[in-house]
Scaffold this motif. Structure first.
Motif, mmCIF file in Angstrom:
data_model
loop_
_atom_site.group_PDB
_atom_site.id
_atom_site.type_symbol
_atom_site.label_atom_id
_atom_site.label_comp_id
_atom_site.label_asym_id
_atom_site.label_seq_id
_atom_site.Cartn_x
_atom_site.Cartn_y
_atom_site.Cartn_z
ATOM 1 N N SER A 168 48.666 32.627 21.803
ATOM 2 C CA SER A 168 49.252 32.721 22.944
ATOM 3 C C SER A 168 49.917 34.265 22.951
ATOM 4 N N THR A 169 49.641 34.890 24.134
ATOM 5 C CA THR A 169 50.081 36.353 24.411
ATOM 6 C C THR A 169 51.174 36.107 25.300
ATOM 7 N N ALA A 170 51.714 35.011 25.618
ATOM 8 C CA ALA A 170 52.989 34.841 26.415
ATOM 9 C C ALA A 170 54.290 35.400 25.666
ATOM 10 N N ALA A 171 55.045 36.082 26.500
ATOM 11 C CA ALA A 171 56.449 36.363 25.794
ATOM 12 C C ALA A 171 57.032 35.236 25.095
ATOM 13 N N ILE A 172 57.852 35.632 23.899
ATOM 14 C CA ILE A 172 58.438 34.462 23.023
ATOM 15 C C ILE A 172 60.060 34.338 23.774
ATOM 16 N N GLN B 76 73.746 44.425 30.708
ATOM 17 C CA GLN B 76 72.543 44.056 31.310
ATOM 18 C C GLN B 76 71.246 45.081 31.044
ATOM 19 N N GLU B 77 71.769 46.270 31.107
ATOM 20 C CA GLU B 77 70.772 47.384 30.881
ATOM 21 C C GLU B 77 69.908 47.217 29.324
ATOM 22 N N VAL B 78 70.647 46.844 28.392
ATOM 23 C CA VAL B 78 70.081 46.739 27.050
ATOM 24 C C VAL B 78 69.368 45.612 27.167
ATOM 25 N N LEU B 79 69.991 44.572 27.736
ATOM 26 C CA LEU B 79 69.064 43.402 27.927
ATOM 27 C C LEU B 79 67.777 43.374 28.434
ATOM 28 N N GLU B 80 67.755 44.208 29.568
ATOM 29 C CA GLU B 80 66.517 44.544 30.333
ATOM 30 C C GLU B 80 65.623 45.299 29.441
ATOM 31 N N ARG B 81 66.066 46.136 28.869
ATOM 32 C CA ARG B 81 65.238 47.157 27.819
ATOM 33 C C ARG B 81 64.732 46.311 26.683
ATOM 34 N N PHE B 82 65.260 45.295 26.257
ATOM 35 C CA PHE B 82 64.869 44.453 25.111
ATOM 36 C C PHE B 82 63.656 43.553 25.720
ATOM 37 N N GLN B 83 63.942 43.172 26.886
ATOM 38 C CA GLN B 83 62.527 42.328 27.498
ATOM 39 C C GLN B 83 61.445 42.947 27.701
ATOM 40 N N ARG C 260 74.384 39.346 17.393
ATOM 41 C CA ARG C 260 73.089 38.807 17.784
ATOM 42 C C ARG C 260 72.718 38.988 19.237
ATOM 43 N N ILE C 261 71.816 39.774 19.570
ATOM 44 C CA ILE C 261 71.389 39.908 20.905
ATOM 45 C C ILE C 261 70.572 38.513 21.660
ATOM 46 N N ALA C 262 70.297 37.632 20.883
ATOM 47 C CA ALA C 262 69.673 36.545 21.322
ATOM 48 C C ALA C 262 69.251 35.630 20.339
ATOM 49 N N ALA C 263 68.636 34.448 20.749
ATOM 50 C CA ALA C 263 68.131 33.563 19.651
ATOM 51 C C ALA C 263 66.829 33.279 20.015
ATOM 52 N N ILE C 264 65.819 32.912 19.243
ATOM 53 C CA ILE C 264 64.365 32.583 19.880
ATOM 54 C C ILE C 264 64.511 30.997 19.670
#
Length: 333
Positions: free
Chosen positions: A168-172, A185-192, A256-260
């Motif tokens: 899969s090449t889809a984003a995790i 929000q700006e950091v989160l958008e950069r992260f994605q 923790r910026i996010a969780a997979i």
């Protein structure tokens, strides 16, 4: 009891099962198989669940046996042969007493899995036979080990295979944690929008995610230590994220910026050094729906097993195959 005898083993072959449940308060993380999807595939091929398997990081080993048994192979594909003849990966095979099973290097991914009918018979600690090196639990496989095997109640279930999952090449997919809002929000958008490289720095505790940009939390990185679990993405002081895996610590003081999502975590687990990864934030509702769908898919794996030898009645274009390679006169021997 019958046994799988180890003639040679790679440097990181361990006994694993589903790991521990409800032990975080005791300082013990989930542990267990790093790739939970692959563990489910081994169980589906064998037609049993809950048994212990061998997890092979990077390279397998050489094995023989003192009695007939079934072997199932799943996870990262590795070079495998039985008495020198190549055998199918993602499949369950019969192995006769005295035969030699060779499992070489991974040709894709990191962790390959070897299961046997009846499972490996190892003592359990708090409900699991898994190996957790940091805690000194379980068993690291070495040459000359004699790995005892439980009773196989489905010895006739052989010659089956599962279709390999398409890369899969889809984003995790990731979801918010208690700290996500601290990044803004700006950091989160950069992260994605960023492309991460799976670093060579990594093991069963976690992997570093390299990126040209920093995601350091403004105002300092230290926060009170809180519970962390596999899938959490921590951001240490330098701003380079670190994805936690099965043997991670139980508490941590990095934000923790996010969780997979657990259903997407196997893709991170099996990413080789240098692999490119992207992430996409999803809602809690979307995450729950994805997890339920994955749970349903894993429950159906047993029915998805297909015979390695195709039934001619199921081959719709049978006449297009070369069924006879030659002919002789009837009066010749």
């Amino acid at each position: 009891m019958s046994a799988l005898i180890v003639q040679r083993a790679g440097p990181a072959v361990t006994v694993q099962d589903a790991g521990w449940d409800g032990t975080l308060a005791n300082g013990l993380s989930r542990g267990g198989a790093a790739d939970t999807r692959a563990l489910s595939e081994v169980w589906a091929l064998l037609g049993e669940s809950g048994t212990a398997v061998l997890e092979m990081a990077g390279i397998g080993g050489r094995f023989t046996c003192d009695a007939p048994m079934r072997i199932a192979l799943a996870g990262a594909k590795m070079q495998a042969s039985l008495d020198g003849a190549p055998i199918e990966w993602n499949a369950v095979h019969a192995m006769e007493a005295g035969q030699v099973l060779d499992i070489g290097a991974a040709v894709n991914g990191v962790y390959g899995y070897l299961g046997v009918g009846g499972g490996f018979d190892f003592p359990k600690f708090m409900g699991s036979a898994s190996t957790h090196r940091a805690s000194g639990l379980g068993h690291v496989v070495t040459a000359n080990d004699r790995l005892l095997i439980g009773i196989d109640r489905k010895a006739e279930r052989v010659g089956l295979a599962l279709p390999a999952l398409s890369p899969s090449t889809a984003a995790i997919r990731i979801v918010e944690t208690a700290h996500t809002a601290l990044f803004g929000q700006e950091v989160l958008e950069r992260f994605q929008g960023a492309e991460f490289t799976r670093s060579a720095q990594g093991n069963r505790q976690g992997v570093a995610l390299e990126c040209e940009t920093s995601f350091a939390l403004k105002g300092g990185q230290s926060i009170p230590s809180e519970t962390v679990i596999a899938g959490d993405i921590q951001v240490p002081a330098k701003g380079a994220p670190f994805a936690l895996l099965a043997d991670c610590q139980t508490t941590g003081g990095y934000p923790r910026i996010a969780a997979i999502l657990p259903c997407d975590l196997p893709r991170v687990v099996q990413a080789i050094a240098g692999s490119k990864l992207r992430f996409r934030l999803v809602s809690r509702e979307e995450g729950i729906a994805a997890e339920l769908a994955e749970r349903k898919a894993r429950a159906a794996l047993g029915k998805a097993c297909r015979s390695l030898l195709r039934d001619p009645a199921d081959i719709h274009d049978l006449l297009s195959y070369q069924l006879i390679s030659g002919a002789i006169a009837g009066d010749l021997e």
